[in-house]
Design a protein around this motif. Sequence first.
Motif, PDB file in Angstrom:
ATOM      1  N   ARG A 131      11.286   7.552  -7.375  1.00  0.00           N
ATOM      2  CA  ARG A 131      10.329   6.672  -6.684  1.00  0.00           C
ATOM      3  C   ARG A 131       9.129   7.405  -6.087  1.00  0.00           C
ATOM      4  O   ARG A 131       8.102   6.780  -5.805  1.00  0.00           O
ATOM      5  CB  ARG A 131      11.039   5.911  -5.557  1.00  0.00           C
ATOM      6  N   LEU A 132       9.227   8.696  -5.868  1.00  0.00           N
ATOM      7  CA  LEU A 132       8.213   9.438  -5.102  1.00  0.00           C
ATOM      8  C   LEU A 132       6.779   9.251  -5.582  1.00  0.00           C
ATOM      9  O   LEU A 132       5.879   9.012  -4.783  1.00  0.00           O
ATOM     10  CB  LEU A 132       8.538  10.938  -5.084  1.00  0.00           C
ATOM     11  N   GLY A 133       6.521   9.401  -6.869  1.00  0.00           N
ATOM     12  CA  GLY A 133       5.157   9.282  -7.380  1.00  0.00           C
ATOM     13  C   GLY A 133       4.576   7.909  -7.135  1.00  0.00           C
ATOM     14  O   GLY A 133       3.424   7.764  -6.710  1.00  0.00           O
ATOM     15  N   PHE A 134       5.383   6.876  -7.377  1.00  0.00           N
ATOM     16  CA  PHE A 134       4.936   5.500  -7.160  1.00  0.00           C
ATOM     17  C   PHE A 134       4.699   5.241  -5.673  1.00  0.00           C
ATOM     18  O   PHE A 134       3.725   4.587  -5.296  1.00  0.00           O
ATOM     19  CB  PHE A 134       5.957   4.502  -7.725  1.00  0.00           C
ATOM     20  N   GLU A 135       5.581   5.765  -4.824  1.00  0.00           N
ATOM     21  CA  GLU A 135       5.421   5.572  -3.378  1.00  0.00           C
ATOM     22  C   GLU A 135       4.165   6.269  -2.865  1.00  0.00           C
ATOM     23  O   GLU A 135       3.399   5.696  -2.084  1.00  0.00           O
ATOM     24  CB  GLU A 135       6.652   6.097  -2.648  1.00  0.00           C
ATOM     25  N   ALA A 136       3.951   7.499  -3.294  1.00  0.00           N
ATOM     26  CA  ALA A 136       2.809   8.275  -2.804  1.00  0.00           C
ATOM     27  C   ALA A 136       1.484   7.664  -3.248  1.00  0.00           C
ATOM     28  O   ALA A 136       0.553   7.522  -2.440  1.00  0.00           O
ATOM     29  CB  ALA A 136       2.918   9.730  -3.272  1.00  0.00           C
ATOM     30  N   ILE A 137       1.376   7.273  -4.498  1.00  0.00           N
ATOM     31  CA  ILE A 137       0.100   6.739  -4.987  1.00  0.00           C
ATOM     32  C   ILE A 137      -0.172   5.358  -4.392  1.00  0.00           C
ATOM     33  O   ILE A 137      -1.321   5.034  -4.061  1.00  0.00           O
ATOM     34  CB  ILE A 137       0.025   6.726  -6.534  1.00  0.00           C
ATOM     35  N   ALA A 138       0.865   4.544  -4.213  1.00  0.00           N
ATOM     36  CA  ALA A 138       0.672   3.218  -3.605  1.00  0.00           C
ATOM     37  C   ALA A 138       0.158   3.356  -2.176  1.00  0.00           C
ATOM     38  O   ALA A 138      -0.783   2.669  -1.771  1.00  0.00           O
ATOM     39  CB  ALA A 138       1.973   2.416  -3.639  1.00  0.00           C
ATOM     40  N   GLU A 139       0.761   4.258  -1.407  1.00  0.00           N
ATOM     41  CA  GLU A 139       0.341   4.448  -0.019  1.00  0.00           C
ATOM     42  C   GLU A 139      -1.068   5.050   0.054  1.00  0.00           C
ATOM     43  O   GLU A 139      -1.893   4.622   0.873  1.00  0.00           O
ATOM     44  CB  GLU A 139       1.347   5.319   0.724  1.00  0.00           C
ATOM     45  N   ALA A 140      -1.346   6.029  -0.789  1.00  0.00           N
ATOM     46  CA  ALA A 140      -2.678   6.651  -0.790  1.00  0.00           C
ATOM     47  C   ALA A 140      -3.748   5.638  -1.178  1.00  0.00           C
ATOM     48  O   ALA A 140      -4.830   5.592  -0.576  1.00  0.00           O
ATOM     49  CB  ALA A 140      -2.698   7.859  -1.721  1.00  0.00           C
ATOM     50  N   ALA A 141      -3.456   4.811  -2.174  1.00  0.00           N
ATOM     51  CA  ALA A 141      -4.427   3.797  -2.607  1.00  0.00           C
ATOM     52  C   ALA A 141      -4.689   2.796  -1.483  1.00  0.00           C
ATOM     53  O   ALA A 141      -5.826   2.406  -1.231  1.00  0.00           O
ATOM     54  CB  ALA A 141      -3.934   3.082  -3.862  1.00  0.00           C
ATOM     55  N   ARG A 142      -3.632   2.390  -0.776  1.00  0.00           N
ATOM     56  CA  ARG A 142      -3.786   1.434   0.332  1.00  0.00           C
ATOM     57  C   ARG A 142      -4.620   2.064   1.451  1.00  0.00           C
ATOM     58  O   ARG A 142      -5.522   1.434   1.999  1.00  0.00           O
ATOM     59  CB  ARG A 142      -2.406   1.011   0.859  1.00  0.00           C
ATOM     60  N   MET A 143      -4.357   3.323   1.774  1.00  0.00           N
ATOM     61  CA  MET A 143      -5.124   4.011   2.828  1.00  0.00           C
ATOM     62  C   MET A 143      -6.591   4.145   2.437  1.00  0.00           C
ATOM     63  O   MET A 143      -7.484   3.909   3.259  1.00  0.00           O
ATOM     64  CB  MET A 143      -4.529   5.410   3.092  1.00  0.00           C
ATOM     65  N   ALA A 144      -6.853   4.518   1.205  1.00  0.00           N
ATOM     66  CA  ALA A 144      -8.236   4.715   0.744  1.00  0.00           C
ATOM     67  C   ALA A 144      -8.978   3.395   0.657  1.00  0.00           C
ATOM     68  O   ALA A 144     -10.192   3.359   0.837  1.00  0.00           O
ATOM     69  CB  ALA A 144      -8.245   5.414  -0.618  1.00  0.00           C
ATOM     70  N   ASP A 145      -8.253   2.335   0.388  1.00  0.00           N
ATOM     71  CA  ASP A 145      -8.869   1.006   0.230  1.00  0.00           C
ATOM     72  C   ASP A 145      -9.127   0.334   1.577  1.00  0.00           C
ATOM     73  O   ASP A 145      -9.865  -0.631   1.639  1.00  0.00           O
ATOM     74  CB  ASP A 145      -7.947   0.142  -0.639  1.00  0.00           C
ATOM     75  N   ALA A 146      -8.513   0.844   2.627  1.00  0.00           N
ATOM     76  CA  ALA A 146      -8.652   0.210   3.958  1.00  0.00           C
ATOM     77  C   ALA A 146     -10.030   0.446   4.562  1.00  0.00           C
ATOM     78  O   ALA A 146     -10.709   1.389   4.284  1.00  0.00           O
ATOM     79  CB  ALA A 146      -7.567   0.754   4.886  1.00  0.00           C
TER      80      ALA A 146
END
Length: 146
Positions: A131-146
């Motif tokens: 799960r790590l890659g999916f978790e990291a990219i999802a969180e990073a994308a959400r942070m960058a999109d905020a």
Amino acid sequence: MAYMGRMNAPLYNKDILRLAASIPHHQRLANAQASVEKRSPTCGSRVTADVRMADGRIAEMGLDVKACALGQASAALMAAQAIGMSAAEMEQARDRLTAYLAGTSEDLDFWPGLAVLAPARGYPARHASIRLGFEAIAEAARMADA
């Protein structure tokens, strides 16, 4: 190198090993809008994801993957398709992968290539790394999109 136990043929087949050796975007971004590191407390696997968003979609990504072959293969599959995805799409993929691994869903068709990881479903100690890659990219994308 992390201990991986004995090389179990169904888990560590040639497709998994090929993917593990060919992770796209396998370098950090110098100009990331967001960076997230995720770590598995079970095995010590770690994935750091950097992203730059444009128009609400992942425009650039960089990965630093220090994981078992299953974690590396999962990160490779994620990275091959993530450019152009929105944070919401990445969160949905993360959640669907989590549901599949937990046994609450039978669907792996939501992301190209994930069927290669199906044998690992019966090995819960490997789920966090997968799960790590999916978790990291999802969180990073959400942070960058905020």
